[in-house]
Each structure stands twice: as C-alpha cells, then as structure tokens.
Design a protein around this motif. Structure first.
Motif, PDB file in Angstrom:
ATOM      1  N   ARG A 298      37.587  31.113  35.512  1.00 44.15           N
ATOM      2  CA  ARG A 298      38.187  30.129  36.425  1.00 44.15           C
ATOM      3  C   ARG A 298      37.109  29.495  37.287  1.00 44.15           C
ATOM      4  NH1 ARG A 298      42.115  32.999  40.421  1.00 44.15           N
ATOM      5  NH2 ARG A 298      40.195  33.948  41.187  1.00 44.15           N
ATOM      6  N   HIS A 299      37.280  28.199  37.537  1.00 45.25           N
ATOM      7  CA  HIS A 299      36.525  27.536  38.594  1.00 45.25           C
ATOM      8  C   HIS A 299      37.561  27.143  39.629  1.00 45.25           C
ATOM      9  CE1 HIS A 299      34.092  24.859  40.933  1.00 45.25           C
ATOM     10  NE2 HIS A 299      33.051  24.978  40.126  1.00 45.25           N
ATOM     11  N   ARG A 300      37.591  27.883  40.720  1.00 50.28           N
ATOM     12  CA  ARG A 300      38.691  27.765  41.669  1.00 50.28           C
ATOM     13  C   ARG A 300      38.816  26.353  42.244  1.00 50.28           C
ATOM     14  NH1 ARG A 300      41.296  31.813  44.682  1.00 50.28           N
ATOM     15  NH2 ARG A 300      39.690  33.362  44.281  1.00 50.28           N
ATOM     16  N   GLU A 301      37.693  25.817  42.734  1.00 55.36           N
ATOM     17  CA  GLU A 301      37.784  24.510  43.403  1.00 55.36           C
ATOM     18  C   GLU A 301      38.128  23.398  42.424  1.00 55.36           C
ATOM     19  OE1 GLU A 301      34.897  26.473  43.867  1.00 55.36           O
ATOM     20  OE2 GLU A 301      36.036  27.407  45.503  1.00 55.36           O
ATOM     21  N   ARG A 302      37.510  23.460  41.252  1.00 59.05           N
ATOM     22  CA  ARG A 302      37.757  22.368  40.284  1.00 59.05           C
ATOM     23  C   ARG A 302      39.041  22.591  39.493  1.00 59.05           C
ATOM     24  NH1 ARG A 302      32.309  21.204  37.066  1.00 59.05           N
ATOM     25  NH2 ARG A 302      33.611  19.527  36.227  1.00 59.05           N
ATOM     26  N   ARG A 303      39.685  23.719  39.682  1.00 57.40           N
ATOM     27  CA  ARG A 303      40.934  24.071  38.992  1.00 57.40           C
ATOM     28  C   ARG A 303      40.774  23.978  37.468  1.00 57.40           C
ATOM     29  NH1 ARG A 303      45.193  20.285  41.675  1.00 57.40           N
ATOM     30  NH2 ARG A 303      43.511  18.822  41.281  1.00 57.40           N
ATOM     31  N   LEU A 304      39.681  24.595  37.010  1.00 57.89           N
ATOM     32  CA  LEU A 304      39.431  24.658  35.559  1.00 57.89           C
ATOM     33  C   LEU A 304      39.578  26.112  35.109  1.00 57.89           C
ATOM     34  CD1 LEU A 304      36.244  22.378  35.364  1.00 57.89           C
ATOM     35  CD2 LEU A 304      38.641  21.719  34.992  1.00 57.89           C
ATOM     36  N   PHE A 305      40.306  26.315  34.026  1.00 57.07           N
ATOM     37  CA  PHE A 305      40.573  27.666  33.541  1.00 57.07           C
ATOM     38  C   PHE A 305      40.301  27.758  32.048  1.00 57.07           C
ATOM     39  CE2 PHE A 305      43.232  26.799  37.138  1.00 57.07           C
ATOM     40  CZ  PHE A 305      43.283  27.976  37.860  1.00 57.07           C
ATOM     41  N   GLY A 306      39.926  28.936  31.617  1.00 53.26           N
ATOM     42  CA  GLY A 306      39.794  29.152  30.176  1.00 53.26           C
ATOM     43  C   GLY A 306      40.304  30.538  29.846  1.00 53.26           C
ATOM     44  N   VAL A 307      41.118  30.656  28.811  1.00 50.00           N
ATOM     45  CA  VAL A 307      41.567  31.980  28.374  1.00 50.00           C
ATOM     46  C   VAL A 307      41.119  32.184  26.934  1.00 50.00           C
ATOM     47  CG1 VAL A 307      43.495  32.187  29.994  1.00 50.00           C
ATOM     48  CG2 VAL A 307      43.894  31.096  27.785  1.00 50.00           C
ATOM     49  N   GLN A 308      40.410  33.271  26.714  1.00 48.86           N
ATOM     50  CA  GLN A 308      39.910  33.520  25.356  1.00 48.86           C
ATOM     51  C   GLN A 308      40.884  34.378  24.571  1.00 48.86           C
ATOM     52  OE1 GLN A 308      35.468  34.334  25.824  1.00 48.86           O
ATOM     53  NE2 GLN A 308      35.722  32.501  24.587  1.00 48.86           N
ATOM     54  N   PHE A 309      42.153  34.112  24.820  1.00 50.43           N
ATOM     55  CA  PHE A 309      43.194  34.778  24.043  1.00 50.43           C
ATOM     56  C   PHE A 309      44.298  33.749  23.855  1.00 50.43           C
ATOM     57  CE2 PHE A 309      43.637  35.692  28.538  1.00 50.43           C
ATOM     58  CZ  PHE A 309      44.953  35.394  28.803  1.00 50.43           C
ATOM     59  N   HIS A 310      45.428  34.184  23.293  1.00 48.70           N
ATOM     60  CA  HIS A 310      46.450  33.203  22.900  1.00 48.70           C
ATOM     61  C   HIS A 310      47.811  33.483  23.532  1.00 48.70           C
ATOM     62  CE1 HIS A 310      43.976  30.942  20.156  1.00 48.70           C
ATOM     63  NE2 HIS A 310      43.411  32.099  19.845  1.00 48.70           N
ATOM     64  N   PRO A 311      47.988  33.077  24.777  1.00 46.05           N
ATOM     65  CA  PRO A 311      49.287  33.326  25.429  1.00 46.05           C
ATOM     66  C   PRO A 311      50.434  32.594  24.735  1.00 46.05           C
ATOM     67  CG  PRO A 311      47.937  31.817  26.744  1.00 46.05           C
ATOM     68  CD  PRO A 311      47.063  32.359  25.658  1.00 46.05           C
ATOM     69  N   GLU A 312      50.114  31.528  23.999  1.00 45.38           N
ATOM     70  CA  GLU A 312      51.186  30.767  23.330  1.00 45.38           C
ATOM     71  C   GLU A 312      51.849  31.561  22.212  1.00 45.38           C
ATOM     72  OE1 GLU A 312      48.024  30.322  23.036  1.00 45.38           O
ATOM     73  OE2 GLU A 312      47.425  29.667  21.021  1.00 45.38           O
ATOM     74  N   LEU A 313      51.160  32.648  21.769  1.00 47.98           N
ATOM     75  CA  LEU A 313      51.743  33.454  20.693  1.00 47.98           C
ATOM     76  C   LEU A 313      52.628  34.582  21.221  1.00 47.98           C
ATOM     77  CD1 LEU A 313      48.632  33.838  18.325  1.00 47.98           C
ATOM     78  CD2 LEU A 313      50.505  32.190  18.181  1.00 47.98           C
TER      79      LEU A 313
END
Ligand code: XMP
Length: 537
Positions: free
Chosen positions: A184-199
C-alpha cells in the motif's frame, strides 16, 4: 454516429470504477465483485488514454492481469511500464488504484520497485494456496479485524513476479510464505494484492473490494436493480419520444428482459416479433406466446415460419451452412415483418456486457450507435436500443425478476439461436427433429426433477446421425444414437462434463429408449471444452 447507444449513457449517473484488463481471465469476476458492492464498473482494454479517465470522472482503477501470454511482471522490472500495458501517467492521476494478482508486480515496477520474475508456467494467474498474514487491519483488511479470527484467511497466491524491493512510499500490509502479499501507498491510495480475492466467496474477500470501492474510492452504492430500471426506462422514453420500436423476441432471457424493459418505457410503441423457426424445445413456442401475448397484446407478432426454415435446410448436413441459412432466413423474415409495420425507427436488442467486452467495445468512446447488427440491411436505418449492454447475465436475470417475468423465462438455460437444428447432426427433417425434441425434453425433465437444474450449466440431448443395432421385443432394431450432454461452466467459454448421478443417467437412458421411437442407444458425452465445444455443431 458518435453519440452513445441507449443503454450506456445512463451509467453516467453512477460513480465509475474502471477495471483495466491487462490480459486477465478474471476481469469479469472482479467486475462482479465490485458490482456486488452496488458500485458500477466497466472493463476497459489497456491503452485507453488518461484523458478518458479524467473525462469519465473515474473514481477508482483496478488493474487486472496480465495472464498467460500477456506481459510478465517479471519482465517489467526495470523496463518501461508502457511496454507491459500500463499507460503512462495512469498511476499519477490521483485516482485510487488496486492492482490484483500479477498486476501488482507491474505497478511496483512502474513506480520504481524491483520485481523478481514470476514462474514461467502457463498459468500465471493461479499459484499456490496459502494463508495470508494480515499486518494492517485498516482499509482492505478491515473485515479481518471484525471477524476477530487469530489467523489470516487463505487465498490463491499469484504466480506472477514477486515484489522484492518496494517502490518508494509503499509498505507491506499482508504477507504470505514470508513474502509481501499486499502492499500500500497510503497517501497516494495505491494498493497491490499478490493474490486473487476475486476467486474467493468469503466475506473477507467481498469486504476487500467493498472497502476499496466504497471507502478508499468513495463510490456511492447506487448500482441497484431498482435504480437501473428507473434510469433505463427514463432514458428509453426520452430517446424514443413518439417513435416506434421493434424487438425480435426469441424467448431467451436477454431478448425477453429487453422487451419487458422497453415495454415498460414506451408501452404500445413497442412491437415484438417472435419468429418461430421450429427448432425450439418441447412446449417452448407455446410458453413464449402465452407469456408475451398476454403482456404485449397487439404489440406481439407471432410468425410461424417452421415450414419455411425446414425447407431451407433440406439436404443440408454441413453445420456452418445450417447456421448460415438459419441466420439469413431469420433476418429476411424479420425484415419482411418490420417493413409491413412501416414507420419503425428503433430496434431493441438484448446485447449484454460480455458481448460488448468480447467485441472489443468495452472502452468508453468506442461504442457506435447506428450500426446494423446481425446483418440487417443498411437501408432500414434502424437505431439501436440496447438497454442491457452494461449488464452481466445474473444482473439481467435480477432485472427480469423485478419486472415480473416468470421464473421459467428468467432462469432458462442458455440456448443457441439456431436451436435444435444444431443438435440434430446430419440433415434436419421433421421426423428427426421430433425425435430430438422428445429426447431433449426427457433429459431436461429428469435433470430438473433431480434438483440439478441450477448446478448444471446446460443439459440437453443430441440426435446423432449414427445408427446402432438394438433389440426390442425380441426383434432386431436399427435406430439412432442419442447423446446426452450436460456441462458445468461459469461463462460458457470453458466447460466440464457434469458428474451426473448414475441413477439420473439411468432414468434418462431408460425413458428415452422406451418413450422415443427410433432410438436404439443412449450415450453420455464426457468431453470437456476445450478441446470439444458445448454444442455438437
Ligand atoms: P460452444 O458450442 O461454442 O457454445 O461451446 C458456447 C455457448 O454458446 C451457446 N451457443 C450459441 N448461442 N447462438 C447463441 O445465441 C449460437 O449460434 C450459439 N452457438 C452456441 C452454447 O449453447 C453455449 O452456451
């Protein structure tokens, strides 16, 4: 040209989240998760300029993919991000973004992190299952705190490139197997998840998307069936004015819901045309007539074209020729009827969102308004009304239910336009069609009686042109082989053969051989798609 088709501009009343599809097979699953949060989203191809994001006032971005065959995040380390599909400046717009799966590596590489190449296996999107260790109970993982569980949830890890060194300003908010699983980049509100919550079907995964779109992006939950119907009705009314609309009604879910929606908007200005080509299932034509004649009264035209279609198929055995002739004849009849009515300005069609995505028109600004779809002649100059073009099938069904359509229409299994004609291999004759229709009705009846109707994607009979020897009342018979096809699927793109219980198969086979004259053998089709297809022709 240039203005948008009715059915897409109503979306302007909703906050918009854009899923940038970098070659993921999961984009539609992500879209469904977001819409499940009552937030409107669209799937755009990569390369849409950042100005379009500004113009459409996009409130959130989800980066999906890339998948197998797409750019690999590992390869993106140190490389120009544009090469991997991210448009320059996309992450500098100030719009919150969530990278899902391998896209996390892309995002990290684009922002100055380093990424270790992913496994070069065929399926980049499905890695191993692992337990997540949640390091921050804010935003994405808020639900985890609420659930009060000591351990993190399990998820499918992405097999794409692993983030080694975080880009400046980023922090790790979840770990799996000792490596960063979410950043996460808190201020820029950028997130990345290296898994698949959509599944995942679990509450934590739904909450992850909900937190992102509702809280981080600040989207309002306006995407509801009621709002959709209200907005579409208003839009159709405005567009159509006092004009007249025609709609081809097949009795399938999409065209039925389209007609019902347009009827609600303009009433008697709508004429629906039901062309019975004679290749419908047992009792189906009668059902369509009963449902819609009652509803639309004078606005419902039934064309009995059964003899005409059979004649066109005389001597035809090639599947492609069959399909082509049926398509052409359909258009000819529809056109004749529309001309008889005269003074028609609009054509309502049941185009749904997966059709739009597949034809590459997913991005805003590329939607044409006046094209004649399905080969209708140019000189008819019908303008299209496609109220369902932003909807997924489950949403279409929800709208159908809210409009009061009967469950047997709303929950119909997918059925090909050319109907049973592509389930009778070899020549289609009245006699062979009847055998197919009766065998098919038994398959449908027995599977539904066993309560399997909603678990199995499609189930039907195929009348093959192979004959086999049998024996009946001590006499040798030589009848047709009927194949039973039942498949499980999520979207029809891939499918597996359904593991039907033996007793259900036995009842189907016994009844077909007893009740349908001319059949001497029943076989079960155990082919997956790919390499086979769902239909036989
Ligand atoms: P296949 O046979 O290609 O089918 O695996 C995939 C899905 O599409 C349906 N299908 C059709 N639907 N017109 C349609 O509206 C068609 O010509 C057609 N052909 C196949 C099929 O039933 C399955 O759900």
């Amino acid at each position: 040209m240039g203005e948008q088709t009715v059915g897409s501009s109503f979306a302007s009343g909703h906050d918009l989240v854009v899923i940038v599809d970098l070659g993921s097979r999961h984009s539609q699953l992500i879209a469904k998760q977001i819409r499940g949060c009552q937030v409107y989203c669209e799937i755009w191809p990569p390369g849409v300029p950042v100005d379009e994001f500004r113009r459409r006032k996009v409130k959130g971005i989800v980066l999906a993919g890339p998948g197998a065959g797409g750019a690999q995040p590992g390869a993106a380390a140190g490389a120009h991000p544009g090469a991997a599909g991210l448009v320059d400046g996309l992450l500098e717009l100030g719009i919150p973004a969530l990278a899902v799966g391998p896209a996390t590596g892309l995002m990290a590489a684009a922002l100055g992190g380093t990424v270790r190449p992913g496994r070069k296996e065929q399926d980049l999107e499905a890695g191993a299952r692992a337990r997540l260790e949640i390091l921050s109970n804010e935003d994405l993982f808020k639900a985890w705190d609420q659930e009060g569980a000591p351990e993190g949830p399990e998820a499918w890890l992405s097999a794409g490139g692993q983030v080694d060194e975080l880009p400046p300003g980023f922090e790790v908010i979840a770990r799996a197997e000792g490596r960063p699983a979410a950043i996460r980049h808190r201020e820029r509100r950028l997130f990345g998840v290296q898994f698949h919550p959509e599944l995942e079907n679990a509450p934590w995964a739904k909450q992850l998307f909900r937190s992102f779109v509702r809280e981080v992006c600040g989207c309002s939950p306006t995407w509801t069936v009621e709002n959709f119907i209200e907005a579409s009705v208003a839009e159709i009314k405005e567009k159509v004015g006092a004009g007249r609309v025609v709609c081809a009604l097949s009795g399938g879910v999409d065209s039925s819901v389209t007609a019902a929606l347009v009827y609600r908007a303009v009433g008697d200005q709508l004429t629906t045309i039901f062309v019975d080509h004679g290749f419908l299932r047992l009792g189906e034509a009668e059902q369509v007539i009963e449902t819609f004649r009652g509803r639309f009264g004078q606005g419902f035209i039934h064309v009995d074209a059964r003899a005409r279609f059979l004649k066109r198929l005389e001597g035809v055995t090639d599947p492609e020729v069959k399909r082509k002739r049926i398509g052409e004849e359909f258009i000819r009849i529809f056109e004749e009827e529309a001309r008889k009515l005269g003074n028609i300005r609009y054509l309502a069609q049941g185009t749904v969102y997966p059709d739009v995505i597949e034809s590459g028109h997913g991005a805003a600004g590329t939607i044409k308004s006046h094209h004649n779809v399905g080969g209708l002649p140019e000189d008819m100059e019908l303008e299209l009304i496609e109220p369902l073009r932003a909807l997924f099938k489950d949403e279409v069904r929800a709208v159908g239910e809210a409009l009061g359509l009967p469950a047997r229409i709303v929950w119909r299994q997918p059925f090909p336009g050319p109907g049973l004609a592509v389930r009778v291999t070899g020549e289609v004759t009245a006699e062979r069609l009847e055998i197919e229709r009766r065998a098919d009705a038994i398959v449908v009846e027995e599977i539904e009686r066993a309560g399997l109707g909603r678990d199995v994607w499609q189930y039907f009979a195929v009348l093959t042109d192979t004959r086999a020897v049998g024996v009946s009342r001590e006499t040798r018979t030589y009848g047709y082989v009927v194949a039973v096809r039942a498949v499980t699927s999520v979207d029809g793109m891939t499918a597996g053969w359904a593991r039907l219980p033996y007793d259900v198969l036995e009842r189907i086979s016994g009844r077909i051989m007893r009740e349908v004259p001319g059949v001497s053998r029943v076989v079960y089709d155990i082919s997956a798609k790919p390499p086979a297809t769902i239909e036989w022709e």
